[in-house]
Design an enzyme around this catalytic site. Sequence first.
Site, PDB file in Angstrom:
ATOM      1  N   SER A   5      -2.508  -7.352   4.313  1.00  0.00           N
ATOM      2  CA  SER A   5      -3.463  -6.276   4.015  1.00  0.00           C
ATOM      3  C   SER A   5      -4.564  -6.592   3.015  1.00  0.00           C
ATOM      4  O   SER A   5      -5.498  -5.801   2.876  1.00  0.00           O
ATOM      5  CB  SER A   5      -2.722  -5.029   3.552  1.00  0.00           C
ATOM      6  OG  SER A   5      -2.214  -4.365   4.663  1.00  0.00           O
ATOM      7  N   LYS A  45      -7.510   0.315  -4.557  1.00  0.00           N
ATOM      8  CA  LYS A  45      -6.894   0.844  -3.335  1.00  0.00           C
ATOM      9  C   LYS A  45      -6.058   2.075  -3.692  1.00  0.00           C
ATOM     10  O   LYS A  45      -5.374   2.082  -4.715  1.00  0.00           O
ATOM     11  CB  LYS A  45      -6.007  -0.243  -2.723  1.00  0.00           C
ATOM     12  CG  LYS A  45      -5.379   0.123  -1.386  1.00  0.00           C
ATOM     13  CD  LYS A  45      -4.485  -1.010  -0.872  1.00  0.00           C
ATOM     14  CE  LYS A  45      -3.978  -0.762   0.528  1.00  0.00           C
ATOM     15  NZ  LYS A  45      -3.142  -1.871   1.039  1.00  0.00           N
ATOM     16  N   SER A  96      -4.460  -3.240   5.715  1.00  0.00           N
ATOM     17  CA  SER A  96      -4.657  -1.848   5.354  1.00  0.00           C
ATOM     18  C   SER A  96      -5.655  -1.635   4.213  1.00  0.00           C
ATOM     19  O   SER A  96      -6.118  -0.515   4.020  1.00  0.00           O
ATOM     20  CB  SER A  96      -3.320  -1.210   4.960  1.00  0.00           C
ATOM     21  OG  SER A  96      -2.792  -1.833   3.813  1.00  0.00           O
TER      22      SER A  96
HETATM   23  N1  GLN Z   1      -0.489  -4.604   9.170  1.00  0.00           N
HETATM   24  C1  GLN Z   1       0.772  -4.851   8.530  1.00  0.00           C
HETATM   25  C2  GLN Z   1       1.615  -3.611   8.586  1.00  0.00           C
HETATM   26  O1  GLN Z   1       1.174  -2.660   9.124  1.00  0.00           O
HETATM   27  C3  GLN Z   1       0.577  -5.270   7.113  1.00  0.00           C
HETATM   28  C4  GLN Z   1       0.127  -4.164   6.249  1.00  0.00           C
HETATM   29  C5  GLN Z   1       0.096  -4.525   4.792  1.00  0.00           C
HETATM   30  O2  GLN Z   1       0.026  -5.703   4.414  1.00  0.00           O
HETATM   31  N2  GLN Z   1       0.218  -3.516   3.950  1.00  0.00           N
HETATM   32  O3  GLN Z   1       2.703  -3.568   8.136  1.00  0.00           O
END
Ligand code: GLN
Length: 485
Positions: free
Chosen positions: A178, A79, A154
Amino acid sequence: MSELWQLSVTQASQLLADREISSVELTECLLQRIADVDGRLSSYITVTGDVARQQAEMADRRIAAGEAGPLTGIPMQIKDLLCTGGVPTTCASRMLAEYVPVYDATAVGRLREQGAVLLGKGNMDEFGMGSSTENSAFFPTRNPWDVEKVPGGSSGGSAAAVAAGMAAFALGTDTGGSIRQPASFCGVTGLKPTYGRVSRYGLVAYASSLDQVGPLARDAADCALILQAIAGHDSHDATSLPDPVPDYAAGLNGDVTGLRLGVPQEYFGEGMDAGVRATVTSAIDQLAALGAEIREISLPTTEYALACYYIIAPSECSANLARYDGVKYGYSHRGEGDMWEAMERTRQHGFGPEVKRRIMLGAFALSSGYYDAYYHKAQQVRTLIREDFTRAFEGVDALVAPVSPIVAFPIGERTDDPVRMYLVDVYTLPVNIAGLPAMSVPCGFSDGLPVGLQLIGPHLAESRLLNIAHAYQQATDWHTQRPAL
Ligand code: GLN
């Protein structure tokens, strides 16, 4: 034999050890697969063909010398939130579009030492903020099961790449879901380890008390090998746990007899898709058939988790992202005006709308006069949520629940409504608030799209979760289903 790009880590590792294939062949095949299908999915921000070929040759030499580990020669995606020395690390942000770190994140470095091969960097929501990979500053990633749908986020690029056979595995990060949510949307297996189990050094910070690095792979056995390589204390991260790392692969006996699994009733609330409910329920029945004892339990403060998370995460983000000022590194918008104006322009053009929203939310929650009402209160709620889990684990060994109330949704459906987007994470973020380990395991389909079963354990119970997932995967074949591309 199936095509090389379809192989799991375990299968590829065996073939490499038996000299049936070379890492160079495997790597070339995956690079070709990326060339063939990523035009339709956009799961990579950067493809590192030359680096990959070089590392594959080195891996083959190591294998020939009998110095190989289980990940030597295995091609992976990382990532783009994790630093890779000499390879661009953009965080899917204009702010870092040109940034090339001089060092590896600890998790990346440990994989490199094992001889894993870097295929490239995965697309994501900017700085990890989002649930659909639509917040990437560059392009959205598409779901390999239906290119009109989001892959989740994400770590959407990572999940899509593994699902589509463009990487044997990927490293993602999970702050509020995410790893698990994109794994669920794309039908791959994802593991978010206990907070501190994997070093965060070199992971570009979003919300430091919640962030954690973990694998996305074909199955639990692969996740065990990857976690083995990246887990453990790191002197560069004071929050990394000193606890010894168990032998995760050795713990996979596939036996769940007598294991007490709790079903939190709050995780089957309104707004949940009927197809997801039915699929997850039948997965729980399957675990019962394998000998687990299923018990209804309650996590009463679940309803406050979303609000709590969306105070704490933006607060930490507003502090962490203060470093992007156009002076030290990254995008810099100078020109007319003084330093303050340059800083303002840098942040105005460098950050996307969701990142700005989070910074503003966080700065507000932390500002004097509001701190007690928001941030302090959220920290108190955090304690209550953690206590809910502690109480639950007095009576059960692990929890089983859906990962997300819905399956992958159409691209563009939720971009105009942030709260609707945030709601996708209701069942994943309590785990981050409490710092627990959790997995997403493919458990079927609803409307032709993958559904993930979430397994949640007490602190450092990764072995137990991996074994439950492994038992389930030995009895089912959902994790072996691949999208037609
Ligand atoms: N969707 C959640 C956020 O926007 C989690 C994102 C993540 O785990 N990086 O914060």
